[in-house]
Design a protein around this motif. Structure first.
Motif, PDB file in Angstrom:
ATOM      1  N   ALA A  78      -0.351  -0.090  -9.259  1.00  0.00           N
ATOM      2  CA  ALA A  78       0.000   1.188  -8.635  1.00  0.00           C
ATOM      3  C   ALA A  78       1.291   1.062  -7.827  1.00  0.00           C
ATOM      4  O   ALA A  78       2.133   1.970  -7.831  1.00  0.00           O
ATOM      5  CB  ALA A  78      -1.145   1.667  -7.745  1.00  0.00           C
ATOM      6  N   ALA A  79       1.463  -0.081  -7.139  1.00  0.00           N
ATOM      7  CA  ALA A  79       2.703  -0.306  -6.381  1.00  0.00           C
ATOM      8  C   ALA A  79       3.901  -0.385  -7.322  1.00  0.00           C
ATOM      9  O   ALA A  79       4.981   0.134  -7.011  1.00  0.00           O
ATOM     10  CB  ALA A  79       2.580  -1.596  -5.568  1.00  0.00           C
ATOM     11  N   PHE A  85       0.817  -1.210   0.000  1.00  0.00           N
ATOM     12  CA  PHE A  85       0.000   0.000   0.000  1.00  0.00           C
ATOM     13  C   PHE A  85       0.852   1.261   0.000  1.00  0.00           C
ATOM     14  O   PHE A  85       0.493   2.271  -0.623  1.00  0.00           O
ATOM     15  CB  PHE A  85      -0.947  -0.001   1.197  1.00  0.00           C
ATOM     16  N   VAL A  86       1.976   1.231   0.708  1.00  0.00           N
ATOM     17  CA  VAL A  86       2.875   2.391   0.709  1.00  0.00           C
ATOM     18  C   VAL A  86       3.407   2.641  -0.700  1.00  0.00           C
ATOM     19  O   VAL A  86       3.401   3.782  -1.205  1.00  0.00           O
ATOM     20  CB  VAL A  86       4.035   2.179   1.699  1.00  0.00           C
ATOM     21  N   LEU A  87       3.846   1.579  -1.368  1.00  0.00           N
ATOM     22  CA  LEU A  87       4.313   1.716  -2.748  1.00  0.00           C
ATOM     23  C   LEU A  87       3.179   2.196  -3.660  1.00  0.00           C
ATOM     24  O   LEU A  87       3.394   3.018  -4.553  1.00  0.00           O
ATOM     25  CB  LEU A  87       4.858   0.383  -3.259  1.00  0.00           C
ATOM     26  N   ALA A  88       1.974   1.656  -3.447  1.00  0.00           N
ATOM     27  CA  ALA A  88       0.833   2.054  -4.267  1.00  0.00           C
ATOM     28  C   ALA A  88       0.504   3.533  -4.067  1.00  0.00           C
ATOM     29  O   ALA A  88       0.182   4.245  -5.035  1.00  0.00           O
ATOM     30  CB  ALA A  88      -0.384   1.191  -3.935  1.00  0.00           C
ATOM     31  N   LEU A  89       0.599   4.020  -2.846  1.00  0.00           N
ATOM     32  CA  LEU A  89       0.336   5.440  -2.574  1.00  0.00           C
ATOM     33  C   LEU A  89       1.367   6.315  -3.274  1.00  0.00           C
ATOM     34  O   LEU A  89       1.019   7.356  -3.861  1.00  0.00           O
ATOM     35  CB  LEU A  89       0.354   5.688  -1.071  1.00  0.00           C
ATOM     36  N   ILE A  90       2.626   5.897  -3.234  1.00  0.00           N
ATOM     37  CA  ILE A  90       3.677   6.626  -3.951  1.00  0.00           C
ATOM     38  C   ILE A  90       3.372   6.620  -5.447  1.00  0.00           C
ATOM     39  O   ILE A  90       3.515   7.640  -6.141  1.00  0.00           O
ATOM     40  CB  ILE A  90       5.059   5.999  -3.674  1.00  0.00           C
TER      41      ILE A  90
END
Length: 406
Positions: free
Chosen positions: A379-380, A326-331
């Motif tokens: 997204a990630a 999720f962190v990668l996807a948010l980026i």
């Protein structure tokens, strides 16, 4: 978890076996629309070619999962991810939700495949809008609705995006019309069958009422007040629903006032009860919405009764995996910027938004977001690509500075 395929929690294999044996989608000679038809039809096709046993279903699930991974590779190329599309495919291949659901006779594996297929054909349509591609896109999303009714919101929303993704109004109008025609062709046999069987053109299922009631009833609201962080045991609630159905059936049989088929009447009555509960306790409904969204997009699975240390460690490892993705996807979402709305990425965003909107009111848990797992993985991968480019840029700048100093 090889033994999990022996169980048939949602009666999909039973429906397939009844279809093979009696030629009726239901139990014996009694038709049903309680479950969406496409997955049982796929199982029936598998059974018609051989035995409908655990190894055969396992092979089907693996084939669907591998096909989904391949579709994600294709999606990554369509969405401009370059070599990072292989990271997205790898994330899908090892996704804990998808691995877990592939080991049970349920629709998530097939639904995820259909979601990825729908994204591929929609992206192809935007790249080169032809009549055939628009028909294929509509048919793909219509098929997805026949697997999981939650896709209906996605199907209605997708053609709206044609307004700004396609170049001219004539192209947009033709694409919308052909998309609608493709979707109608996919859905029409199911709707016509339900009209003949139940006297009502049911587009989805008769399961929506109880699912709505499951997430909006006094017992669940009380559980949220007392222990919101713990899993809710719905066994007593389910037993109460079944008792009410039997009592209602007996009452209608005595009075002869069975104006609707029992299954359709149950669906409407349970939906009405759910909306009454929502109106009676709007603040608890709002709390339940937040709870459902936290479960749908949460990272940590809820603990099971009698959880041991090994199961707890695995649960937290899964939570860490989801959090990192999720962190990668948010980026990735931040790096995409306007592309998220102006490119085919918007169809992935719309899919995630549709799932979120539907499960604001309907019961949910982590597995319900399975169809959106490819979008999260893509997204990630976009986020990882952005980080990779930043590092490469810094190395290039550092190299030039050293060269200048030399």
């Amino acid at each position: 978890m090889r033994g999990a395929l022996e169980f048939d929690v949602d009666n999909y294999r039973e429906l397939a076996e009844n279809l093979i044996r009696d030629g009726v989608y239901g139990r014996g000679d009694v038709a049903t629309a309680f479950r969406p038809p496409l997955y049982p039809l796929l199982l029936a096709l598998l059974g018609a070619m051989g035995q409908l046993n655990a190894p055969a279903i396992a092979a089907l699930q693996v084939a669907l999962g591998v096909s989904t991974v391949g579709l994600v590779v294709l999606l990554g190329r369509q969405w401009g991810l370059g070599r990072w599309r292989f990271l997205a495919a790898a994330l899908v291949a090892v996704d804990p939700i998808l691995l877990r659901q592939a080991s049970v006779v349920m629709t998530e594996t097939f639904a995820t495949f259909l979601a990825a297929l729908g994204l591929v054909v929609l992206s192809a349509l935007v790249a080169r809008p032809t009549t055939l591609r628009a028909l294929a896109a509509g048919a793909a999303l219509g098929a997805a609705v026949l697997c999981r009714p939650v896709f209906l919101l996605w199907m209605f929303g997708a053609p709206i995006c044609f307004v700004w993704l396609l170049p001219t109004w004539s192209t947009r109008a033709r694409a919308m019309a052909c998309f609608a025609l493709g979707g109608a062709v996919a859905l029409l046999p199911w709707v016509a069958r339900n009209q003949m069987q139940f006297g009502w053109p049911i587009v989805t299922t008769t399961h929506g009422g109880v699912t709505l009631l499951l997430g909006n009833n006094p017992e669940f609201y009380e559980h949220l007040r007392a222990s919101p962080g713990q899993p809710w045991d719905s066994a007593a609630f389910n037993a109460g629903v079944e008792e009410e159905r039997i009592a209602n059936r007996n009452q209608l049989a005595e009075t002869g006032r069975n104006e609707l088929p029992y299954e359709l009447a149950n669906d409407r009555r349970e939906a009405a009860h759910a909306w009454q509960n929502i109106e009676a306790e709007p603040s608890m409904f709002a709390q339940a919405v937040l709870f459902r969204w936290s479960r749908l997009w949460g990272v940590l699975p809820l603990p099971l009764a009698g959880e041991g240390s090994a199961a707890r460690a695995l649960r937290y490892a899964i939570g860490f995996w989801h959090a990192a993705e999720f962190v990668l996807a948010l980026i990735g979402v931040c790096s995409l910027g306007r592309r998220l709305l102006c490119d085919p990425w918007v169809f992935g965003l719309l899919l995630a938004a549709s799932l979120t909107a539907a499960h604001a009111v309907y019961w949910t848990d982590l597995r319900m977001r399975a169809p959106a797992c490819p979008v999260v993985a893509l997204a990630a991968a976009a986020g990882a690509g952005w980080i990779g480019r930043k590092k490469s840029g810094r190395k290039a700048v550092a190299g030039k500075e050293l060269e200048h100093q030399a």
